[in-house]
Design an enzyme around this catalytic site. Structure first.
Site, mmCIF file in Angstrom:
data_model
loop_
_atom_site.group_PDB
_atom_site.id
_atom_site.type_symbol
_atom_site.label_atom_id
_atom_site.label_comp_id
_atom_site.label_asym_id
_atom_site.label_seq_id
_atom_site.Cartn_x
_atom_site.Cartn_y
_atom_site.Cartn_z
ATOM 1 C CG HIS A 198 -1.470 5.211 -4.421
ATOM 2 N ND1 HIS A 198 -0.044 6.074 -4.333
ATOM 3 C CD2 HIS A 198 -1.410 5.143 -5.878
ATOM 4 C CE1 HIS A 198 0.312 6.191 -5.822
ATOM 5 N NE2 HIS A 198 -0.331 5.549 -6.447
ATOM 6 C CG ASN A 254 0.964 8.144 2.124
ATOM 7 O OD1 ASN A 254 0.554 6.769 1.862
ATOM 8 N ND2 ASN A 254 1.596 8.754 1.181
#
Lengths: 230, 230
Positions: free
Chosen positions: B149, B181
């Protein structure tokens, strides 16, 4: 108001090694003079409003800008638009090359003009782009790539200013010289200029292509030469 | 009209392997309620017009859209802009990832909301992007990269719609999972959310970075994994 016939639309693409280029050509023939105010919008591909003959149309008498003529059929994108005297481009800050360049060619634009001499032109930086994102002549020096025009110098012969502006580095992409920039791409440019013999208006959109290639590990990568990071 | 104090501006960047990500954070504190019509333009970083007290200002009473609040300090670019309910992005058709994503965080936006459950969310394609240029779930399958994201799910807890929209693939970039991430990037996201404890308004702009790496021939390249060409 308008009588226009879409004669033919051709899309031409040429792939080179690694950092290649593509060009798309749209050719339109106008049978009637285009209404100035009507073409000002740049999006009037469909025809004009029907106005009774005894009534003055409520449109301002505005001469279309050259940019609005070139972009008559719309913008492919709106990223960092720059208008020059005879072409319009969208600049790619990440790669320091154009996203796309749009030109409008006619017989008049490309005919030989003894007052125009491209050998007097030098490549120059685009001062309207922030130095962090601007292409520099040093980016090309020793790279092994040509400084390849997207809007071709030979397409802009109305004045020395026009041809000179095609040397702005925002209009330039690295091109393989032998076999591509000086051969296949040059042939394509000549072909496009030749279209003005048959079509009154030739709209050209060019830009770099980023083609994946299979590497030693069997996977496909897009790879571009970069400057040493600062 | 306005009393605003620029408390501090921080720029945070994290580099990962190959296809990395960067995030820039701007934090502003408002001491006075922002005038609705004034902030509608999205470009009023300097203050408002001086209007005599006995005269009604000729501004329409328009409530600012959420997008205009998020983009209050201006757009980094205008390429393929998409507004969602709680974030705004510019989409990069070539790489099928965002150019940038803009968010506006407050304590209220990020506080725990029992009605919001991110485990009910699925990644989905952005139907507003042409299929040629749209990111697909199949682009990520087997790539070894996380669907990372940019606008973080944890920043958008006002409603299930808000958190659900952060799973649109236009808001996603490939990220190395372990170490990035799920670690450094996650730590950065938590840090940014933590800023809302000290600042009333936190503006976040995130995007992928394309970092050159020296390869076997001694030259620097930017290289990105690609799908097999069709």
């Amino acid at each position: 108001m308008f009588l226009r016939n879409l004669s033919r639309v051709a899309a031409v693409g040429i792939g080179g090694a690694g950092f290649a280029g593509g060009m798309f050509v749209e050719k339109y023939r106008n049978y009637a003079q285009v209404n100035a105010a009507g073409s000002f919008s740049g999006y009037d591909a469909g025809g004009g409003a029907v106005i009774p003959m005894d009534q003055e149309p409520h449109v301002p008498k505005v001469k279309p800008t050259r940019a609005s003529q070139i972009m008559k059929f719309g913008f492919p994108g709106m990223d960092n638009i720059r208008s020059y005297n005879d072409f319009v481009l969208s600049y790619d800050q990440r790669n320091r090359v154009p996203h796309w360049v749009f030109e409008h060619l006619t017989r008049n634009h490309i005919k030989h003009n003894p007052e125009v001499d491209r050998s007097k032109c030098d490549f120059y930086e685009d001062s309207s782009i922030h130095p962090f994102f601007r292409a520099h002549n040093s980016d090309y020096k020793g790279s092994g790539y040509d400084r390849g025009h997207l809007a071709a110098a030979g397409n802009h012969r109305l004045s020395q200013t026009h041809v000179g502006e095609t040397f702005v580095l925002s209009n330039i992409a690295p091109q393989v010289g032998k076999g591509f920039n000086r051969d296949a791409w040059n042939t394509l440019e000549k072909y496009v200029r030749g279209l003005t013999r048959r079509y009154e208006n030739v709209y050209v959109c060019s830009g770099p292509l980023y083609l994946p290639r299979r590497e030693a590990d069997g996977k496909y990568y897009v790879r571009a030469l970069s400057n040493r990071p600062e």
